[in-house]
Design an enzyme around this catalytic site. Structure first.
Site, PDB file in Angstrom:
ATOM      1  CB  CYS B 244      -0.911  -0.016   1.226  1.00 43.37           C
ATOM      2  SG  CYS B 244      -1.773   1.546   1.515  1.00 43.37           S
ATOM      3  CB  CYS B 247      -0.637   2.032   5.700  1.00 44.81           C
ATOM      4  SG  CYS B 247      -1.359   0.539   5.009  1.00 44.81           S
ATOM      5  CB  CYS B 269      -5.533  -0.192   2.365  1.00 39.58           C
ATOM      6  SG  CYS B 269      -4.038  -0.805   3.086  1.00 39.58           S
ATOM      7  CB  CYS B 275      -5.430   2.345   5.068  1.00 46.02           C
ATOM      8  SG  CYS B 275      -4.023   3.006   4.172  1.00 46.02           S
TER       9      CYS B 275
END
Lengths: 258, 296
Positions: B244, B247, B269, B275
């Site tokens: 992602c 994150c 995400c 997230c």
């Protein structure tokens, strides 16, 4: 041939209200035998075929089938699950219009493979190999395996329908006017193919047709129907060469000689 | 009963008690026969079909005054569908809502299962557009019901066969058919197949409501859910070649977001709550790690 019949039909009648579709039909079908049911439109041929193949419930009478274990079972005393299992494994049904018997929106390979998957085959490679083999046997190019039947000609569709039915190695095949709607040269090839397959595989078949030439070519024995009754039955050559009933004589003499 | 004086008085959670009773009976039956589609008398809801009328009716029937509701749409808590359904229940049931997966007791979802593992005190309610997995190959309802009754599921594999024949692999990516407890073949609603393994032996109760098609079905906790496949083409979930962008999470379902008209894009995400949690915990993805570049 074995010493007991494959199918025993007793006193079968189908009524539509007060009218009858077929009445008091009785015969036996033996393993490896091809039986033709002939007669004019409205004589009850298709009603009879549907009653035999559990597509229509008869009003009276019984149809007994010899299962693979040798026991006789009355089709109409079996559970629906058993009947449907029988229909997709031990039987085949070839419709007059291939669109009724095929899935027009899935590929030819999947059409042939459907029955295999229905009986639990879960190996893609094997299913595809079997489908390829069957397409070859019914003279459809292997390069057409991923095409949908709607891209096929009438004759190819009919051959595909036959392959789809025969893939599980059935012992009994019902055919409703298998050559209807095809031109004569395609008919001839299809008949040739069916005759070859039937004798190679030792199939029994019940073929409904109004075309006496089809009956002559394919069948060993025939039933002549008129107004829902079986008016004459016997070996195909005997019935066609020496018809006893006036109606059969009329039918035979109605063929155009060219 | 609603305490808002200026609002027409609705029964708690909008539906009348007899309707809720009828839906609860359907839900109980669905739980008793995992994967079986129970017909129910679906009601008109104050939203169009396709917006989650089935899920809303299920939620309205099971929700109590103490429940905490979370609604997600494609994994996100802040999309139109999620926001409006959440507001609907705040208005007609006056219940607490949350965006935190952990805090929710009922999660109504469209298209995703949260990344956080669900617990036994939670209920996941799916909004289902087409409950019948066999529908696209067999249009007759009478026939599909018979096929379910007699366990004739060969046709489902015809669909997968077609996928492999056309694409070389099973290309169905969402609404991927599953077999529940070795008996009924079920459509998991249009969730990505990435989420199929989460349904298997889940601790949470999973309820599926299809409003237009008038069907409810369920997967009780600790129930086997197996995705269909071929021996030589086994089931596998989508894989993503990068984490992602916000994150840095791996092994989660990602959405592609277009950033500009020069081909810029990021993968983030799809589960927004997951997230945010990770970012609050200090995880940083590549896009946030270089804020000065992103700002330019």
């Amino acid at each position: 041939m074995t010493d007991s019949p494959l199918l025993k039909v007793n006193d079968l009648s189908k009524f539509y209200g007060t009218r009858h579709g077929c009445r008091n039909v009785a015969f036996e079908l033996w393993p490896g035998e091809v039986l033709a049911i002939v007669g004019e439109s409205g004589s009850g041929k298709t009603t009879l075929l549907n009653c035999l193949s559990t597509r229509l419930t008869p009003t009276t009478g019984s149809v007994e089938y010899q299962m693979r274990d040798g026991s006789f079972r009355d089709l109409y005393h079996m559970s629906e699950a058993e009947r449907r299992f029988l229909m997709r494994t031990d039987w085949g049904f070839v419709h007059q219009n291939p669109a009724d018997g095929l899935r027009m929106t899935v590929s030819a390979g999947a059409n042939v493979g459907e029955r295999l998957m229905a009986v639990g085959n879960r190996h893609y490679g094997n299913i595809r190999a079997t489908a390829t083999d069957w397409l070859t046997r019914v003279e459809i190019g292997v390069d057409r395996i991923d095409d949908q039947p709607r891209a096929f000609s009438g004759g190819m569709r009919q051959r595909l329908q036959i392959a789809r039915n025969l893939v599980t190695g059935p012992r009994l095949v019902f055919m409703d006017e298998p050559t209807g709607g095809l031109d004569v040269s395609v008919q001839a090839r299809l008949l040739d193919l069916v005759r070859g397959l039937v004798s190679d595989l030792g199939l029994s078949a019940i073929i409904v047709t109004h075309d006496l030439a089809v009956a002559r070519l394919l069948s060993h024995r025939m039933l002549v129907m008129k107004d829902g009754h079986v008016i004459e039955q016997g070996l195909t050559d005997r019935v066609l060469d020496d018809p006893h009933e006036p109606y059969t004589q009329l039918l035979v003499s109605s063929i155009l000689q060219v | 009963m609603s305490s808002h004086a200026d609002l027409a008085t609705y029964n708690f959670a909008y539906l009348d008690e007899q309707t809720k009773r009828m839906i609860r009976r359907a839900i109980l039956k669905a739980i008793a026969i995992p994967g079986y589609q129970v017909p129910f008398a679906s009601r008109e809801m104050p939203m169009p079909y396709g917006w989650g009328t089935g899920g809303v009716q299920v939620t309205a029937s099971i929700i109590g005054a103490d429940d905490v509701l979370k609604v997600i749409d494609q994994g996100a808590d802040d999309t139109t569908n999620a926001v409006s359904i959440r507001a609907f229940f705040q208005k007609v049931a006056d219940i607490a809502v949350t965006t935190k997966t952990d805090e929710a007791t009922i999660i109504q979802t469209r298209h995703r299962i949260p990344e956080t593992r669900l617990k036994s005190n939670q209920v996941l309610v799916y909004q289902v557009p087409i409950p019948e997995p066999l529908r696209f190959l067999e249009p007759r309802e009478t026939e599909t019901r018979k096929m379910h009754a007699l366990e004739e599921y060969g046709l489902m594999h015809v669909k997968l066969y077609e996928d492999i024949a056309r694409n070389g692999h099973i290309a169905t990516t969402y609404s991927y058919p599953v077999k529940v407890q070795g008996r009924y073949v079920m459509s998991p609603s249009p969730t990505p197949k990435f989420d199929n393994p989460k349904m298997h032996m889940s601790d949470a109760l999973q309820l599926f409501g299809a409003g237009r098609e008038k069907r409810i079905y369920a997967v009780p906790p600790h129930t086997e859910v197996v995705s269909l496949d071929f021996e030589d083409h086994p089931f596998e979930v989508q894989k993503f070649d990068r984490p992602c962008a916000l994150c840095g999470a791996e092994h989660v379902y990602l959405d592609e977001v277009i950033l500009d008209d020069k081909g810029g894009r990021m993968f983030v995400c799809s589960d927004t709550d997951h997230c945010e949690d990770r970012r609050a915990d200090g995880h940083v993805g590549e896009l946030l790690a270089k804020p000065q570049e992103a700002a330019e």
